[in-house]
Scaffold this active site. Sequence first.
Site, PDB file in Angstrom:
ATOM      1  N   HIS A   1       8.138  69.546 -80.415  1.00 42.65           N
ATOM      2  CA  HIS A   1       9.505  69.267 -80.889  1.00 42.65           C
ATOM      3  C   HIS A   1       9.442  68.455 -82.184  1.00 42.65           C
ATOM      4  CE1 HIS A   1      11.778  70.737 -77.493  1.00 42.65           C
ATOM      5  NE2 HIS A   1      11.276  69.882 -76.634  1.00 42.65           N
TER       6      HIS A   1
ATOM      7  N   HIS B   1       8.873  70.556 -85.084  1.00 47.65           N
ATOM      8  CA  HIS B   1      10.077  71.334 -85.384  1.00 47.65           C
ATOM      9  C   HIS B   1      11.006  70.508 -86.295  1.00 47.65           C
ATOM     10  CE1 HIS B   1      13.222  74.265 -83.359  1.00 47.65           C
ATOM     11  NE2 HIS B   1      12.881  74.648 -84.573  1.00 47.65           N
TER      12      HIS B   1
ATOM     13  N   HIS C   1       3.842  68.674 -75.803  1.00 47.68           N
ATOM     14  CA  HIS C   1       5.192  69.247 -75.747  1.00 47.68           C
ATOM     15  C   HIS C   1       6.121  68.519 -76.722  1.00 47.68           C
ATOM     16  CE1 HIS C   1       8.705  71.074 -73.577  1.00 47.68           C
ATOM     17  NE2 HIS C   1       9.298  70.011 -74.104  1.00 47.68           N
ATOM     18  N   GLU C   2       6.179  67.207 -76.584  1.00 51.98           N
ATOM     19  CA  GLU C   2       7.100  66.446 -77.437  1.00 51.98           C
ATOM     20  C   GLU C   2       6.654  66.503 -78.895  1.00 51.98           C
ATOM     21  OE1 GLU C   2       9.900  65.730 -76.365  1.00 51.98           O
ATOM     22  OE2 GLU C   2       9.462  65.944 -74.232  1.00 51.98           O
TER      23      GLU C   2
HETATM   24 ZN   LIG Z   1      11.334  69.819 -74.531  1.00 51.44          ZN
END
Ligand SMILES: [Zn+2]
Length: 681
Positions: free
Chosen positions: A473, A476, A469-470
Amino acid sequence: MTANPLLTDWTTPFELPPFSEIEPSHFEEAFEVSMAEARAEIDAIADQAAPATFENTVVALETSGKALSKVARTFFNLSGAHTNEALQKIERDLAPKLAKHSSDTLLNAKLYNRIASLWDEKDSLGLNPEDAKVLERYYKMFQRAGAGLEADDKARMAELSQKLATLGTSFSQNVLKDESEYQLVLETEEDRAGLPDFLIAAAAEAAKERGLDGKHVITLSRSSIEPFLQFSTNRRLREEAFKAWSARGEKGGDTDNRAIIKDTLELRAERARLLGFDSFAAFKLDDTMAKTPENVRDLLTKVWTPAVARANEEAEKLSEMAQSLGENHEIEAWDWRFYSEKVRKAEHDLDEAELKPYLQLDKIIEAAFDTATRLFGVTFRELKDMPVYHPDVRAFEVLNPDGSHKGLFLGDYFARPSKRSGAWMSAFRSQHKLNGGETPIIVNVMNFSKGASGEATLLTFDDARTLFHEFGHGLHGLLSNVTYPMISGTSVARDFVELPSQLYEHWLSEPEVLSRFAVHYKTGEPMPKALLDKLLAAANFNQGFATVEYTACALLDLELHLLDDPSSFDPVAFEKAELDKIGMPKAITMRHRIPHFQHVFSGDGYSSGYYSYMWSEVMDADAFGAFKEAGDIFDQDTADKLLTNIYSAGGRPDPEDAYVAFRGRAPKIDALLEGRGLAAA
Ligand SMILES: [Zn+2]
């Protein structure tokens, strides 16, 4: 006096902040000097005689305040990941000063007039779409800060911002204090009954870190307490630890957050009223994909109803399990994880302890990198001896497909008392292309329990998912390819920002990834096919619980910020009344109870915004379907579209448009409900 290292040119590799030379006291001077410098630059932009142009106003603002931004990013990354009392004191003093600095800019009438005049003429300025988007962001930012209000109201807005900043800082420092002060020392064999090896090892490591060599300590870090609740057969200790975890922020005394919450809600409501909104929720949501509280409630209710039904079925099974073991008490909140683990074992023949030896931190990092390489062509190279801020931090250079430098990625994986709980991505530097441009330095911070020295660190499947998940990010930020800092990387609508992170989690659950990277830490053998199958078959196990503990938080976050008059607000009474009203199952508590709900009260970030995960999930579940439909989870065409429209696009496109450009249509909620196993049969 020696030069302040924060204010000199940084000659470190990749121009990392010169951590080893920075003392907390340097920040006070550095903030003062860099804030004054930024003020002078901004005033010069506001005061110039020439009429406003995009170049002399918007671009000039985008390039102003560079020193301040470097100092602030360094400071706030350290205050989250590696703080101490000196930094915390500075943070408390600083919060209102930074809020004032920001208000002085956003409430500057001359500056606002320049932005507003550009906005009025936007169609005749010959702006390209990215320029136009940045102008829109500026105009909205000034409007939402109150730049268009009368003088008295503007003064009050400035005051509110400063007070709220102070309250937010105290809120998180109180939670950190409650967390770091608690430890459950497992003195006897009886105290350690039922705990698997990995947890005993992690508890020994946590004890060592707290100066209790030779003992075993459970902390309130999620990766310590959750497995304890899952495995400890000592019900009395489970209850004790759970209650301490659950009581963070409402223990009475000087770390109690209840008054802070009431004050925060009052000031937020006042701010929204000054800006002409009915509620703080309406104000916050006006600038998101969801747009209105009704739209948020509508989505959350669609999920809540089937989730509660599922959770009640799960609770029933836990009771049956307890009774079958001759334990005739009711299932309480500190029992859920324990009996749930037993039911999972019975239904799926799967237990966490059997799984964990196959989930090594290093291998999961490799899996996250490999997935990025296969999708987007970037590669990762570990760099040793980088001047990082803590010896546990690892540094990786990110390379473009042609081998050129793309950015720097820092991984800070282990829990320690100086670190805020939770997991997050942040930037020491954001990508942009102005004045020669800059490449990003992105950090992922987690709170995994460190393995015993010399041993591999083993993760739960949840931990592994958090890492993916991280890292989503992180990508991104790393893959960002925009001109302006304002819209770089994760600078997108709050309810869109979880799309790249949650979407990335999907690859972890694919056999193609797991069969290569889930290998036993001792034997190096890949996870047996049968175990892998069981893991995947159990993917929706306990989804009622997980959905309920999350959705309850999202619903209450919304209701909190719809209150007309919070002047006599009592967080604990409110929580109880609201949970009763929505039919919260008795043995489940909110994932984050209000007194320590940092997403909502540590700052404005996720206030009226905790629903964002669910909003983004509607998109991520649907988005992964594009790869499934293509018949290849690494399908190059689909990955290219994903890179162009989402991972590299930052805040340039409108989120709705970005999604449609990637998927060819708007998202549907069906994939979310199916993904959680909550679809109507
Ligand atoms: Zn998040």
